[in-house]
Design a protein around this motif. Structure first.
Motif, PDB file in Angstrom:
ATOM      1  N   GLY A 166      65.087  51.798  62.796  1.00 16.94           N
ATOM      2  CA  GLY A 166      63.917  51.005  62.473  1.00 16.94           C
ATOM      3  C   GLY A 166      63.478  51.099  61.024  1.00 16.94           C
ATOM      4  N   PHE A 167      63.978  52.102  60.278  1.00 16.21           N
ATOM      5  CA  PHE A 167      63.550  52.284  58.892  1.00 16.21           C
ATOM      6  C   PHE A 167      64.610  51.871  57.886  1.00 16.21           C
ATOM      7  CE2 PHE A 167      60.850  55.189  61.227  1.00 16.21           C
ATOM      8  CZ  PHE A 167      59.631  55.017  60.606  1.00 16.21           C
ATOM      9  N   GLN A 168      65.831  51.551  58.335  1.00 14.13           N
ATOM     10  CA  GLN A 168      66.917  51.329  57.384  1.00 14.13           C
ATOM     11  C   GLN A 168      66.665  50.130  56.485  1.00 14.13           C
ATOM     12  OE1 GLN A 168      70.415  51.280  59.856  1.00 14.13           O
ATOM     13  NE2 GLN A 168      70.299  53.463  60.284  1.00 14.13           N
ATOM     14  N   GLY A 169      66.169  49.036  57.050  1.00 10.87           N
ATOM     15  CA  GLY A 169      65.894  47.872  56.221  1.00 10.87           C
ATOM     16  C   GLY A 169      64.771  48.131  55.240  1.00 10.87           C
ATOM     17  N   ALA A 170      63.717  48.803  55.696  1.00  5.33           N
ATOM     18  CA  ALA A 170      62.573  49.077  54.831  1.00  5.33           C
ATOM     19  C   ALA A 170      62.941  50.052  53.719  1.00  5.33           C
ATOM     20  CB  ALA A 170      61.411  49.626  55.658  1.00  5.33           C
ATOM     21  N   LEU A 171      63.839  50.999  53.988  1.00  9.24           N
ATOM     22  CA  LEU A 171      64.243  51.949  52.961  1.00  9.24           C
ATOM     23  C   LEU A 171      64.925  51.243  51.806  1.00  9.24           C
ATOM     24  CD1 LEU A 171      65.542  54.979  55.049  1.00  9.24           C
ATOM     25  CD2 LEU A 171      63.657  54.998  53.434  1.00  9.24           C
ATOM     26  N   GLY A 172      65.687  50.200  52.117  1.00 14.94           N
ATOM     27  CA  GLY A 172      66.354  49.461  51.061  1.00 14.94           C
ATOM     28  C   GLY A 172      65.402  48.687  50.179  1.00 14.94           C
ATOM     29  N   ARG A 173      64.227  48.348  50.703  1.00 10.52           N
ATOM     30  CA  ARG A 173      63.285  47.521  49.951  1.00 10.52           C
ATOM     31  C   ARG A 173      62.250  48.354  49.201  1.00 10.52           C
ATOM     32  NH1 ARG A 173      63.723  45.166  54.888  1.00 10.52           N
ATOM     33  NH2 ARG A 173      61.729  45.956  55.626  1.00 10.52           N
ATOM     34  N   SER A 174      61.797  49.452  49.779  1.00 13.64           N
ATOM     35  CA  SER A 174      60.719  50.229  49.142  1.00 13.64           C
ATOM     36  C   SER A 174      60.824  51.680  49.571  1.00 13.64           C
ATOM     37  CB  SER A 174      59.358  49.653  49.549  1.00 13.64           C
ATOM     38  OG  SER A 174      59.235  49.601  50.950  1.00 13.64           O
ATOM     39  N   SER A 175      61.948  52.300  49.238  1.00 16.14           N
ATOM     40  CA  SER A 175      62.194  53.652  49.725  1.00 16.14           C
ATOM     41  C   SER A 175      61.180  54.653  49.188  1.00 16.14           C
ATOM     42  CB  SER A 175      63.617  54.087  49.349  1.00 16.14           C
ATOM     43  OG  SER A 175      63.797  54.021  47.938  1.00 16.14           O
ATOM     44  N   GLY A 176      60.780  54.504  47.891  1.00 15.83           N
ATOM     45  CA  GLY A 176      59.837  55.465  47.325  1.00 15.83           C
ATOM     46  C   GLY A 176      58.492  55.430  48.009  1.00 15.83           C
ATOM     47  N   ARG A 177      57.963  54.231  48.255  1.00 13.31           N
ATOM     48  CA  ARG A 177      56.664  54.111  48.899  1.00 13.31           C
ATOM     49  C   ARG A 177      56.731  54.561  50.360  1.00 13.31           C
ATOM     50  NH1 ARG A 177      54.818  48.115  46.669  1.00 13.31           N
ATOM     51  NH2 ARG A 177      54.702  48.675  44.459  1.00 13.31           N
ATOM     52  N   LEU A 178      57.786  54.156  51.040  1.00 14.40           N
ATOM     53  CA  LEU A 178      57.922  54.535  52.446  1.00 14.40           C
ATOM     54  C   LEU A 178      58.039  56.044  52.591  1.00 14.40           C
ATOM     55  CD1 LEU A 178      58.274  53.701  55.398  1.00 14.40           C
ATOM     56  CD2 LEU A 178      60.713  53.419  54.951  1.00 14.40           C
ATOM     57  N   LEU A 179      58.810  56.684  51.722  1.00 19.89           N
ATOM     58  CA  LEU A 179      58.971  58.133  51.794  1.00 19.89           C
ATOM     59  C   LEU A 179      57.650  58.841  51.521  1.00 19.89           C
ATOM     60  CD1 LEU A 179      60.764  60.622  52.103  1.00 19.89           C
ATOM     61  CD2 LEU A 179      61.297  60.449  49.662  1.00 19.89           C
ATOM     62  N   ALA A 180      56.903  58.373  50.523  1.00 20.04           N
ATOM     63  CA  ALA A 180      55.618  59.013  50.217  1.00 20.04           C
ATOM     64  C   ALA A 180      54.664  58.942  51.400  1.00 20.04           C
ATOM     65  CB  ALA A 180      54.983  58.355  48.983  1.00 20.04           C
ATOM     66  N   ASP A 181      54.607  57.777  52.049  1.00 17.62           N
ATOM     67  CA  ASP A 181      53.713  57.621  53.192  1.00 17.62           C
ATOM     68  C   ASP A 181      54.172  58.486  54.365  1.00 17.62           C
ATOM     69  OD1 ASP A 181      52.339  55.829  51.668  1.00 17.62           O
ATOM     70  OD2 ASP A 181      53.190  54.047  52.622  1.00 17.62           O
ATOM     71  N   ALA A 182      55.476  58.548  54.588  1.00 17.21           N
ATOM     72  CA  ALA A 182      55.991  59.362  55.696  1.00 17.21           C
ATOM     73  C   ALA A 182      55.757  60.851  55.443  1.00 17.21           C
ATOM     74  CB  ALA A 182      57.480  59.084  55.902  1.00 17.21           C
ATOM     75  N   VAL A 183      55.891  61.281  54.200  1.00 21.64           N
ATOM     76  CA  VAL A 183      55.603  62.681  53.859  1.00 21.64           C
ATOM     77  C   VAL A 183      54.133  62.991  54.121  1.00 21.64           C
ATOM     78  CG1 VAL A 183      55.380  64.294  51.929  1.00 21.64           C
ATOM     79  CG2 VAL A 183      57.480  62.976  52.219  1.00 21.64           C
ATOM     80  N   ALA A 184      53.249  62.044  53.797  1.00 23.77           N
ATOM     81  CA  ALA A 184      51.824  62.257  54.072  1.00 23.77           C
ATOM     82  C   ALA A 184      51.581  62.453  55.564  1.00 23.77           C
ATOM     83  CB  ALA A 184      51.017  61.069  53.550  1.00 23.77           C
ATOM     84  N   VAL A 185      52.270  61.687  56.401  1.00 20.58           N
ATOM     85  CA  VAL A 185      52.117  61.842  57.849  1.00 20.58           C
ATOM     86  C   VAL A 185      52.586  63.224  58.285  1.00 20.58           C
ATOM     87  CG1 VAL A 185      52.845  60.987  60.099  1.00 20.58           C
ATOM     88  CG2 VAL A 185      52.346  59.372  58.265  1.00 20.58           C
ATOM     89  N   ARG A 186      53.767  63.642  57.795  1.00 18.65           N
ATOM     90  CA  ARG A 186      54.288  64.964  58.173  1.00 18.65           C
ATOM     91  C   ARG A 186      53.321  66.067  57.737  1.00 18.65           C
ATOM     92  NH1 ARG A 186      59.313  67.439  58.749  1.00 18.65           N
ATOM     93  NH2 ARG A 186      59.775  65.682  60.130  1.00 18.65           N
ATOM     94  N   LEU A 187      52.797  65.986  56.524  1.00 18.05           N
ATOM     95  CA  LEU A 187      51.865  67.006  56.044  1.00 18.05           C
ATOM     96  C   LEU A 187      50.573  66.996  56.851  1.00 18.05           C
ATOM     97  CD1 LEU A 187      52.300  66.697  52.171  1.00 18.05           C
ATOM     98  CD2 LEU A 187      53.202  68.484  53.665  1.00 18.05           C
ATOM     99  N   TYR A 188      50.092  65.799  57.195  1.00 21.86           N
ATOM    100  CA  TYR A 188      48.862  65.731  57.990  1.00 21.86           C
ATOM    101  C   TYR A 188      49.064  66.365  59.360  1.00 21.86           C
ATOM    102  CZ  TYR A 188      45.162  63.933  60.924  1.00 21.86           C
ATOM    103  OH  TYR A 188      44.127  63.842  61.814  1.00 21.86           O
ATOM    104  N   LEU A 189      50.214  66.150  59.971  1.00 20.94           N
ATOM    105  CA  LEU A 189      50.484  66.708  61.292  1.00 20.94           C
ATOM    106  C   LEU A 189      50.714  68.211  61.245  1.00 20.94           C
ATOM    107  CD1 LEU A 189      52.861  63.934  62.670  1.00 20.94           C
ATOM    108  CD2 LEU A 189      50.482  64.319  63.286  1.00 20.94           C
ATOM    109  N   SER A 190      50.984  68.740  60.065  1.00 20.06           N
ATOM    110  CA  SER A 190      51.169  70.186  59.916  1.00 20.06           C
ATOM    111  C   SER A 190      49.835  70.815  59.530  1.00 20.06           C
ATOM    112  CB  SER A 190      52.240  70.460  58.854  1.00 20.06           C
ATOM    113  OG  SER A 190      51.765  70.069  57.591  1.00 20.06           O
ATOM    114  N   GLY A 191      49.889  72.064  59.101  1.00 26.90           N
ATOM    115  CA  GLY A 191      48.662  72.750  58.742  1.00 26.90           C
ATOM    116  C   GLY A 191      47.971  72.168  57.531  1.00 26.90           C
ATOM    117  N   ALA A 192      48.673  71.327  56.751  1.00 31.88           N
ATOM    118  CA  ALA A 192      48.082  70.783  55.527  1.00 31.88           C
ATOM    119  C   ALA A 192      46.993  69.766  55.803  1.00 31.88           C
ATOM    120  CB  ALA A 192      49.182  70.145  54.667  1.00 31.88           C
ATOM    121  N   GLY A 193      46.810  69.371  57.038  1.00 38.32           N
ATOM    122  CA  GLY A 193      45.832  68.341  57.339  1.00 38.32           C
ATOM    123  C   GLY A 193      44.614  68.807  58.086  1.00 38.32           C
ATOM    124  N   ASP A 194      44.458  70.121  58.236  1.00 38.97           N
ATOM    125  CA  ASP A 194      43.371  70.638  59.063  1.00 38.97           C
ATOM    126  C   ASP A 194      41.982  70.271  58.542  1.00 38.97           C
ATOM    127  OD1 ASP A 194      45.082  71.733  60.856  1.00 38.97           O
ATOM    128  OD2 ASP A 194      44.982  73.777  60.072  1.00 38.97           O
TER     129      ASP A 194
END
Length: 892
Positions: A668-696
Motif C-alpha cells: 500500500g505504500f510503494q506507489g506513495a514512496l516513489g512520489r514523496s518518500s521523504g514526507r511519507l517517512l517523516a510522518d510515519a516516523v512521527a507515528v512510531r515515536l508517538y506510539l512509543s514512549g516518546a509520545g507520553d
C-alpha cells in the motif's frame, strides 16, 4: 409497556414497508411511496452474479423499527447483498451496512459515498479519498471493495481508485471508465466535462480508459503521463487506452501517442476518440476542441511503438469498424473495393488507392484526424488512375450513413500531406480556409508561481485534513438522483454533440468549495495510540514551526501527565467549559472549529473552579487556539517535518531505518514512496515515536490547549496516520472513573476530543480485570496502528481517533456489585455538524443502528475467550474518556 410499544412499532414497520423485484434488483420502500427515479434506477441496474442487488428507498430519518422491517423483507439466502441507498449520508449507509451484516449474518456491500448511475446499469461510488464500495462481513473488519460496479478486472490497482497528484498542477482522478489526467482547475470548466465523462464513458471490464487533458483548461505535460504510467503495474498497462480529451504539452511534429511511447519506452495503445455507448462494444467518436462529439471513427485503436530520435512510423491499426458493407478485407483495415482499388481505413477517414503501395503512404497513415470533418481521400499520384480513384471515392461517400456523410468531404490524399484540404467532386460542405489536420504545437505549459493553494476537503478520516500538496485528492459528491448540469450562473449547461449517441451532461456532480484549486485530500489520519518520552524529547534550543512556539519564557510545556490514581474530585462550577465540535472533515485546518450547539467554551488553560494548588481535577477540554491544535494547517506540513527531523534527530535516526523497511515492504505504500518518500517517512516516523514512549506527554498538553513543541509533533502524527487502514465498527477499552467524571458524562450528550484517543478492536482481559467500566465506541474513522507499532512493545489491536473528533453519548450504566459499568459512544460524522457547529438532532436512526450493532458485537465478544491485548507501557493511554482532561487548579 416499553416492550409492548417496541413490539407494536415493529409491527407498524412491517405494515409500512414493502418490497418489489424490479429488473435485477429487490426494491425496499415505504408502502404506496415508490419514487419513479428509484424505479428507473432499479430497472436499469446490471446483474450482479455474486450478490443480491437491493435498492433501499426509505426516509433518511426513519426509525429503527423501519430498518428492522426492511431487514425482514430480505430473502434468506447464502450469497451476499449489494446495498444501493440514495440520498443518505455516508454515516447512514455505512452504519446500515454494518448493522445488516450482523443482523442477517451475511456479507453486505454498501456504498461509502454518493452513488452515480453510469452506462449500461453500472454504478460509481465516490466522495473523495478512501471512499467507494465497502464490504461488511460478520465478525470481520470492513474492507474497501473498489468504486465501480460491475467491478472491472483492472480496478485492483491503487492508481485507479483514489485521486492522486501527478505534479504540482495536475492530478489523476478516478472515473467510472478509468482515470482522468487533468489540470487542477478552474472548476467552472472542469465540472461540466467531469459530469460528461462520468455519465457517458463506459466502464469496460477489460479496458481502462486514460483520459488526457480538459478542453479549455491548461495542458497536461508529458511528465504527468509518464509518471502515471509508472504507477500502473506492468501487467495492467496492456489494458490502458490513452484518449486525448484536451491540450497536451507536446509538439505537433508527431502524434501524442508516439511521444508517450518514446517517453515510457513501451508500446502504448490510443483511442482515436472517446468511447460512447455499450460497456462491451462502445462506439469511438472524435472529440472536438470544445469537448463536443465529432464523427464516429473508422480507425478506433492505434498502437505506437518506441522509435529512435528523429524517426516516425505510421501507427499500427489495432481495431477499426467496417467502412462499407460487403467489401472483402484483404489485411487489417484494408478492403478490396474494386479489382483495381483498395479502400483503407486511416486516422483521417477512408483512403481509396491502387493495390500497390504509394510513395506518400506513411504520411497519409500518420496524418491525424480532424474531429470536424471526416475525409474520403483518393490517391491522385498517378494521372492514369486519379480520375478512377476519385470516382470510387465519391461512390464510397454516397454509401456512408447519413450522420457520417453530413460531416464528410471527398479530398485528394495529397492534401493531408500538404495539410490542406481541397474539396472536390460531390462532397458536402465548404472549407473557407486551409487548416492543418493536426493541432498546432503547444508552446505554453502550466506555470506555477509558488506552491498551489490548499483548501480543505472531505476525507474519510476522523479529522478532514488539508494535507501536503503531494497527495491531493479532490472531492466531488455525486447524487443518486439525476439533475441538469449547472454552470457558474446556475443555468443549465447545454451540450450540442451531434451524432447518433449524443452525450448529455445530466446528473452533474455537486462540487465542493475549493475544488477549483489544489485541494489536498489525503485521507485525514486518525492518530494512533499515544506514546511519549518520559521527558520532553524536544531539545531546549529547538525552535518549533511558526505558530507553535512554546509560551513565553518556557522552552517546552510543563509535563502534565496525570497519575494513574489519586485524582481529586471536584464539582463543576457554573462556568465549566464545554468542548466545541471538531472541524468537519472538509474544514480540518488550524483554525478554531465551530462550536457545538448549546455549548459553552473554556479559554485554553482556564480552570472550571478554584481548587488547592497541586490537586488534580477533571474538567471538560477547552477549545484550543489554532496554534495549539493538532489540525493540519492550510499551508501544509513542510515546516513541521523540518522541525521534526532537526529537533528529534536522535530519536528520528533510531527508528527511520526500521520504519522505512516496513513502508517499502508494504504494497500500500510503494506507489506513495516513489512520489514523496521523504514526507511519507517523516510522518510515519512521527507515528512510531508517538506510539512509543516518546509520545507520553503529547495528549495532556493537547487536551489543555497548550502551545509548544508537542503541536508540530502531533500534526506530523496525524498526517502519518492518514495512510493507515481505517476501522469502522465497535471499538472498546476499560477504565475506572471518579465521581466527578461520572457527573460530567451524566450532564451532557456531546463531547469533543482534542488529543488522541486509544481503543481496541476487541476487549482486553487485562484491562477488564483492573477496571470496572467498559467504554464502547462506534467508530467511523479511527485508524489501525498495527503496521507502525513499536517493535517488541506493540499493541497490535489498537486503533486511534484523531484530535478534533466529536462523540455522542448513547448509553451510560454505572457499575454495581457483580455488574460492570458501561459507556456507549458514537463518533459523529461530518454531515451531522454544520458550519456553525450545530448538531443535527434528527439522527435517532443512526443511534439505534449503532446501539444494535454494538450489542451484537458484545454478544460475540462474550462468547470468545478473554485475551490480554495491551502492552504494559501503553496501558496509561487507555485511561481517558473523550472530551475530559485531568489537570490542577491552574490548568498548567
Amino acid at each position: 409497556m416499553n416492550l409492548l410499544a417496541k413490539r407494536r412499532g415493529t409491527q407498524d414497520g412491517d405494515r409500512n414497508v414493502a418490497s418489489h423485484t424490479i429488473g435485477n434488483a429487490l426494491v425496499v420502500h415505504m408502502r404506496d411511496s415508490l419514487r419513479q427515479e428509484v424505479r428507473d434506477l432499479a430497472l436499469g441496474l446490471a446483474e450482479d452474479p455474486e450478490h443480491q442487488l437491493v435498492v433501499v428507498d426509505i426516509p433518511a430519518d426513519s426509525s429503527f423499527s423501519v430498518w428492522e422491517s426492511a431487514a425482514k423483507l430480505l430473502p434468506r439466502k447464502r450469497n451476499g447483498v449489494r446495498l444501493v441507498i440514495g440520498g443518505r449520508s455516508r454515516e447512514t449507509t455505512t452504519l446500515a451496512g454494518q448493522w445488516l451484516s450482523e443482523r442477517l449474518g451475511r456479507t453486505i456491500v454498501a456504498p461509502d459515498g454518493s452513488v452515480m448511475p453510469g452506462v449500461d446499469g453500472s454504478l460509481f461510488v465516490d466522495a473523495g479519498w478512501g471512499t467507494g464500495w465497502v464490504r461488511f462481513q460478520p465478525g470481520k473488519p470492513p474492507q474497501r471493495d473498489g468504486k465501480r460496479f460491475p467491478r472491472p478486472v483492472w480496478e485492483n490497482a491503487a492508481s485507479f481508485v483514489d485521486t492522486m497528484p501527478t505534479s504540482a498542477g495536475s492530478v489523476a482522478e478516478p472515473l467510472p471508465g478509468g482515470v482522468w489526467l487533468r489540470p487542477r482547475g478552474p472548476e467552472r470548466i472542469l465540472a461540466a466535462h467531469r459530469a460528461r465523462l462520468i455519465e457517458t464513458l463506459p466502464a469496460q471490464s477489460e479496458v481502462c480508459t486514460v483520459v488526457l487533458g480538459c478542453p479549455g483548461a491548461a495542458a497536461v505535460s508529458l511528465d504527468d503521463i509518464t509518471r502515471f504510467w509508472g504507477w500502473v503495474p506492468a501487467e495492467v498497462r496492456t489494458r490502458l487506452r490513452l484518449l486525448r480529451f484536451g491540450p497536451i504539452a507536446v509538439s505537433a511534429d508527431m502524434a501524442f501517442g508516439q511521444h508517450v511511447a518514446n517517453a515510457v519506452g513501451e508500446s502504448v495503445v490510443c483511442y482515436a476518440g472517446i468511447p460512447v455507448g455499450s460497456r462491451t462494444e462502445p462506439g469511438i467518436y472524435l472529440v472536438r476542441p470544445d469537448g463536443n462529439l465529432g464523427w464516429r471513427a473508422f480507425a478506433e485503436e492505434l498502437g505506437y511503438s518506441p522509435q529512435e530520435s528523429g524517426q516516425q512510423a505510421a501507427p499500427e491499426l489495432l481495431r477499426h469498424r467496417e467502412p462499407v458493407f460487403g467489401a472483402e478485407e484483404i489485411r487489417p483495415g484494408a478492403y478490396r473495393y474494386a479489382p483495381d482499388a483498395v479502400l483503407e481505413v486511416v486516422q483521417s477517414g477512408l483512403w481509396l488507392r491502387p493495390p500497390q503501395e504509394t510513395a506518400n503512404a506513411v504520411s497519409i497513415r500518420t496524418a491525424e484526424a480532424d474531429a470536424g470533418r471526416q475525409l474520403v481521400l483518393f490517391d491522385e499520384s498517378s494521372p492514369e488512375s486519379a480520375s478512377r480513384m476519385r470516382q470510387l471515392a465519391e461512390d464510397v461517400f454516397g454509401r456512408l450513413d447519413p450522420h457520417t456523410r453530413r460531416l464528410s468531404w471527398v479530398a485528394p490524399a495529397s492534401s493531408v500531406v500538404r495539410r490542406r484540404i481541397e474539396v472536390v467532386g460531390k462532397a458536402a460542405g465548404f472549407i473557407e480556409s486551409a487548416r492543418p489536420s493536426t493541432p498546432e504545437p503547444v508552446t505554453q505549459v502550466l506555470q506555477i508561481a509558488g506552491p498551489p493553494s490548499v483548501e480543505p476537503s472531505e476525507a474519510p478520516g476522523g479529522v478532514g485534513s488539508a494535507l501536503e500538496a503531494d497527495t491531493p485528492t479532490e472531492v466531488h459528491p455525486l447524487r443518486l438522483e439525476s439533475s441538469p448540469v449547472r454552470g457558474d450562473s446556475g443555468g443549465p449547461a447545454s451540450v450540442t454533440d451531434p451524432g447518433p449517441a449524443p452525450i448529455r451532461a445530466t446528473g452533474v456532480p455537486e462540487t465542493t468549495a475549493g475544488m477549483g484549486t489544489a485541494t489536498v485530500l489525503d485521507p485525514p489520519a486518525a492518530p494512533s495510540g499515544p506514546a511519549g518520552p518520559r521527558e520532553t524529547a524536544t531539545p531546549r534550543n529547538a525552535t518549533p514551526p511558526k505558530g507553535t512556539a512554546a509560551p513565553k519564557g518556557t522552552a517546552a510545556p510543563k509535563e502534565t501527565s496525570a497519575p494513574k490514581s489519586g485524582i481529586t474530585e471536584a464539582p463543576a462550577g457554573p462556568g465549566s467549559g464545554t468542548p466545541t465540535a471538531p472541524a468537519q472533515p472538509d474544514r480540518a485546518t488550524a483554525e478554531t472549529p465551530p462550536r457545538l450547539e448549546n455549548s459553552a467554551t473554556t479559554p485554553p488553560g482556564s480552570p472550571t473552579r478554584t481548587e488547592p494548588a497541586g490537586e488534580l481535577i477533571t474538567i471538560t477540554q477547552p477549545t484550543p487556539a489554532p496554534e495549539a491544535a493538532a489540525l493540519i494547517p492550510k499551508r501544509g506540513l513542510d515546516e513541521e517535518r523540518t522541525w521534526l527531523r532537526r529537533a528529534l534527530s536522535q530519536e528520528y535516526s533510531a527508528v527511520a531505518n526500521s520504519v522505512g523497511r516496513v513502508l517499502s515492504e508494504h504494497p500500500g505504500f510503494q506507489g506513495a514512496l516513489g512520489r514523496s518518500s521523504g514526507r511519507l517517512l517523516a510522518d510515519a516516523v512521527a507515528v512510531r515515536l508517538y506510539l512509543s514512549g516518546a509520545g507520553d506527554q503529547v495528549d495532556p498538553a493537547l487536551r489543555l490547549g497548550q502551545v509548544g513543541p508537542h503541536v508540530p509533533f502531533a500534526r506530523c502524527t496525524v498526517s502519518g496516520l492518514s495512510r493507515l487502514p481505517s476501522h469502522r465498527g465497535a471499538a472498546v477499552f476499560s477504565v475506572t472513573l471518579t465521581a466527578r467524571e461520572w457527573e460530567l458524562y451524566r450532564s451532557r450528550k456531546l463531547f469533543s476530543e482534542w488529543g488522541f484517543i486509544s481503543a481496541l478492536t476487541a476487549p482486553c482481559a487485562k484491562q477488564q480485570a483492573e477496571h470496572d467500566v467498559d467504554v464502547l465506541v462506534w467508530s467511523m474513522t479511527s485508524r489501525r496502528t498495527k503496521l507502525l507499532e513499536p517493535e517488541g512493545d506493540a499493541t497490535p489491536d489498537r486503533v486511534l481517533f484523531v484530535p478534533g473528533t466529536s462523540f455522542k453519548l448513547l448509553d451510560l450504566v454505572e457499575p454495581e456489585e457483580g455488574k460492570r459499568g458501561q459507556i456507549v459512544l458514537r463518533e459523529l460524522g461530518a454531515g451531522e455538524i454544520d458550519a456553525s457547529g450545530r448538531v443535527d438532532r434528527n439522527r435517532a436512526s443512526l443511534d439505534d443502528l449503532a446501539m444494535s450493532s454494538m450489542r451484537r458485537k458484545m454478544e460475540t465478544w462474550a462468547e470468545s475467550k478473554g485475551t490480554a491485548r495491551t502492552a504494559d507501557s501503553a496501558a496509561p493511554r487507555f485511561q481517558t474518556l473523550p472530551g475530559l482532561v485531568r489537570t490542577d487548579r491552574t490548568g498548567e
